[in-house]
Design a protein around this motif. Structure first.
Motif, PDB file in Angstrom:
ATOM      1  N   ILE A  36       0.510  -1.617   0.344  1.00 22.52           N
ATOM      2  CA  ILE A  36       0.024  -0.281  -0.042  1.00 22.52           C
ATOM      3  C   ILE A  36       0.768   1.170  -0.245  1.00 22.52           C
ATOM      4  CG2 ILE A  36      -1.937   1.269   0.665  1.00 22.52           C
ATOM      5  CD1 ILE A  36      -2.591  -1.464   2.082  1.00 22.52           C
ATOM      6  N   ARG A  37       1.981   1.337   0.665  1.00 26.17           N
ATOM      7  CA  ARG A  37       2.772   2.520   0.614  1.00 26.17           C
ATOM      8  C   ARG A  37       3.024   2.641  -0.340  1.00 26.17           C
ATOM      9  NH1 ARG A  37       7.153   4.566   4.726  1.00 26.17           N
ATOM     10  NH2 ARG A  37       6.352   2.413   6.243  1.00 26.17           N
ATOM     11  N   SER A  38       3.676   1.542  -0.941  1.00 29.59           N
ATOM     12  CA  SER A  38       4.291   1.659  -2.170  1.00 29.59           C
ATOM     13  C   SER A  38       3.209   2.424  -3.422  1.00 29.59           C
ATOM     14  CB  SER A  38       4.853   0.074  -3.364  1.00 29.59           C
ATOM     15  OG  SER A  38       3.334  -0.222  -3.648  1.00 29.59           O
ATOM     16  N   GLY A  39       1.817   2.429  -3.434  1.00 29.92           N
ATOM     17  CA  GLY A  39       1.377   3.065  -4.194  1.00 29.92           C
ATOM     18  C   GLY A  39       1.285   4.038  -4.060  1.00 29.92           C
ATOM     19  N   PHE A  40       1.476   5.018  -2.678  1.00 32.76           N
ATOM     20  CA  PHE A  40       1.842   6.253  -2.483  1.00 32.76           C
ATOM     21  C   PHE A  40       2.885   6.531  -2.920  1.00 32.76           C
ATOM     22  CE2 PHE A  40      -1.785   4.826  -0.588  1.00 32.76           C
ATOM     23  CZ  PHE A  40      -2.785   5.826  -0.588  1.00 32.76           C
ATOM     24  N   ASP A  41       3.802   6.440  -3.515  1.00 36.76           N
ATOM     25  CA  ASP A  41       5.547   7.076  -3.733  1.00 36.76           C
ATOM     26  C   ASP A  41       5.190   7.822  -4.429  1.00 36.76           C
ATOM     27  OD1 ASP A  41       6.560   5.004  -2.509  1.00 36.76           O
ATOM     28  OD2 ASP A  41       6.562   3.519  -4.333  1.00 36.76           O
ATOM     29  N   SER A  42       4.078   8.137  -5.157  1.00 35.27           N
ATOM     30  CA  SER A  42       3.863   9.503  -6.209  1.00 35.27           C
ATOM     31  C   SER A  42       3.376  10.785  -5.923  1.00 35.27           C
ATOM     32  CB  SER A  42       2.482   8.764  -7.924  1.00 35.27           C
ATOM     33  OG  SER A  42       1.657   8.984  -6.865  1.00 35.27           O
ATOM     34  N   LEU A  43       2.859  10.355  -4.304  1.00 36.13           N
ATOM     35  CA  LEU A  43       3.544  11.509  -3.989  1.00 36.13           C
ATOM     36  C   LEU A  43       4.370  12.080  -2.462  1.00 36.13           C
ATOM     37  CD1 LEU A  43      -0.133  10.560  -2.575  1.00 36.13           C
ATOM     38  CD2 LEU A  43       0.274  12.022  -3.641  1.00 36.13           C
ATOM     39  N   THR A  44       5.036  12.062  -3.949  1.00 38.48           N
ATOM     40  CA  THR A  44       6.902  12.774  -3.612  1.00 38.48           C
ATOM     41  C   THR A  44       6.944  13.156  -2.102  1.00 38.48           C
ATOM     42  OG1 THR A  44       7.073  13.968  -4.811  1.00 38.48           O
ATOM     43  CG2 THR A  44       7.542  12.343  -5.722  1.00 38.48           C
ATOM     44  N   ASN A  45       6.526  14.276  -1.991  1.00 43.85           N
ATOM     45  CA  ASN A  45       6.474  14.944  -0.354  1.00 43.85           C
ATOM     46  C   ASN A  45       5.451  14.527   0.431  1.00 43.85           C
ATOM     47  OD1 ASN A  45       7.439  17.143   0.986  1.00 43.85           O
ATOM     48  ND2 ASN A  45       6.126  18.438   0.115  1.00 43.85           N
ATOM     49  N   ASN A  46       5.836  13.102   1.261  1.00 43.99           N
ATOM     50  CA  ASN A  46       4.832  12.715   2.319  1.00 43.99           C
ATOM     51  C   ASN A  46       5.840  11.937   2.991  1.00 43.99           C
ATOM     52  OD1 ASN A  46       4.747   9.400   1.976  1.00 43.99           O
ATOM     53  ND2 ASN A  46       4.194  10.324  -0.213  1.00 43.99           N
ATOM     54  N   THR A  47       4.895  12.072   4.201  1.00 42.49           N
ATOM     55  CA  THR A  47       4.985  11.219   5.765  1.00 42.49           C
ATOM     56  C   THR A  47       4.504   9.896   6.150  1.00 42.49           C
ATOM     57  OG1 THR A  47       4.482  12.161   7.298  1.00 42.49           O
ATOM     58  CG2 THR A  47       6.945  12.805   6.089  1.00 42.49           C
ATOM     59  N   THR A  48       4.813   9.133   5.846  1.00 43.61           N
ATOM     60  CA  THR A  48       3.983   7.146   6.283  1.00 43.61           C
ATOM     61  C   THR A  48       4.195   7.117   6.894  1.00 43.61           C
ATOM     62  OG1 THR A  48       3.643   7.260   3.502  1.00 43.61           O
ATOM     63  CG2 THR A  48       2.685   5.765   4.838  1.00 43.61           C
ATOM     64  N   GLU A  49       3.139   6.528   8.060  1.00 43.76           N
ATOM     65  CA  GLU A  49       3.505   5.939   9.168  1.00 43.76           C
ATOM     66  C   GLU A  49       2.593   4.692   8.723  1.00 43.76           C
ATOM     67  OE1 GLU A  49       2.988   8.003  12.838  1.00 43.76           O
ATOM     68  OE2 GLU A  49       3.903   9.689  11.939  1.00 43.76           O
ATOM     69  N   ILE A  50       2.893   3.960   9.622  1.00 46.36           N
ATOM     70  CA  ILE A  50       2.416   2.331   9.788  1.00 46.36           C
ATOM     71  C   ILE A  50       1.905   1.919  11.109  1.00 46.36           C
ATOM     72  CG2 ILE A  50       2.331  -0.358   8.959  1.00 46.36           C
ATOM     73  CD1 ILE A  50       4.362   0.594   6.207  1.00 46.36           C
ATOM     74  N   SER A  51       0.630   1.229  11.322  1.00 49.13           N
ATOM     75  CA  SER A  51       0.186   0.886  12.427  1.00 49.13           C
ATOM     76  C   SER A  51      -0.670  -0.802  11.654  1.00 49.13           C
ATOM     77  CB  SER A  51      -0.531   1.830  12.936  1.00 49.13           C
ATOM     78  OG  SER A  51      -0.853   3.039  12.967  1.00 49.13           O
ATOM     79  N   HIS A  52      -0.538  -1.270  13.208  1.00 53.73           N
ATOM     80  CA  HIS A  52      -0.449  -2.716  12.761  1.00 53.73           C
ATOM     81  C   HIS A  52      -1.793  -3.326  13.337  1.00 53.73           C
ATOM     82  CE1 HIS A  52       2.643  -3.338  10.567  1.00 53.73           C
ATOM     83  NE2 HIS A  52       3.896  -3.179  10.600  1.00 53.73           N
TER      84      HIS A  52
END
Length: 197
Positions: free
Chosen positions: A25-41
């Motif tokens: 899922i994170r890789s699908g948002f790679d085009s939004l280059t100016n982002n920070t992504t956090e993951i919760s499980h």
């Protein structure tokens, strides 16, 4: 089509009990280059992160280990202004989309391709930007209404305390505004503070 979303800092929260899926899922948002992504499980960890941070986009890959994910999505909708998406298995989609519609978040069935995720990311970002624009317009209108109320109150006080006509009171506020290079509502505020005791 060119991506013009790179100028906006985007905070994304991905909630997925499956670590591999979270990375996909994170890789699908790679085009939004100016982002920070956090993951919760887990939903519990996601709620903790949501209480500590503001996110622009929240993606929930259902089911989660500690709940399905619909409660988390509904709760996030009530408390946050993020664009929220829940991903559910195809056979659960019809029921899940009804709940999503009722609560104000998006729902898609999985599996999905990376390209579809990228398109979805752009749609969520656009929805978020539109919401922010509407919020700013609402705030501007509320400010304008408050200014009008303040000016009307100051006019009334000038009429009551100094015997001015409505037109004279307004012209007085307008002249003070020009002479002092201040907004009319600031002049009105000072008049209210002077005469309303």
């Amino acid at each position: 089509m060119e991506n013009n979303n790179n100028d906006i800092k985007i905070k994304i929260l991905i909630v997925s009990s499956e670590k591999r899926s979270a990375e996909i899922i994170r890789s699908g948002f790679d085009s939004l280059t100016n982002n920070t992504t956090e993951i919760s499980h887990t939903a519990k960890d996601a709620k903790k992160k949501l209480s500590e941070n503001n996110f622009d986009i929240i993606i929930i890959n259902a089911p989660l280990s500690d709940e399905f994910g619909e409660n988390l999505a509904a709760s996030a909708c009530r408390k946050h202004d993020a664009s929220i998406l829940i991903m559910v298995k195809k056979e659960l989609y019809n029921d899940a989309v009804k709940i999503a519609d009722d609560n104000g978040y998006f729902c898609i069935s999985k599996p999905v391709s990376k390209e579809f995720l990228t398109q979805t990311a752009k749609i969520l970002l656009t929805a978020r930007k539109r919401f922010k624009k509407i919020e700013k317009q609402k705030e501007k209108l509320e400010t304008e209404v408050d200014d009008i109320k303040r000016i009307r109150r100051a006019q009334y006080l000038l009429m009551e305390k100094l015997g001015m006509s409505e037109n004279e009171a307004y012209k007085y506020i307008e002249k003070q505004s020009m002479d002092l290079c201040e907004r009319k509502s600031d002049v009105a505020k000072r008049i209210i503070m002077t005469y309303e005791i």
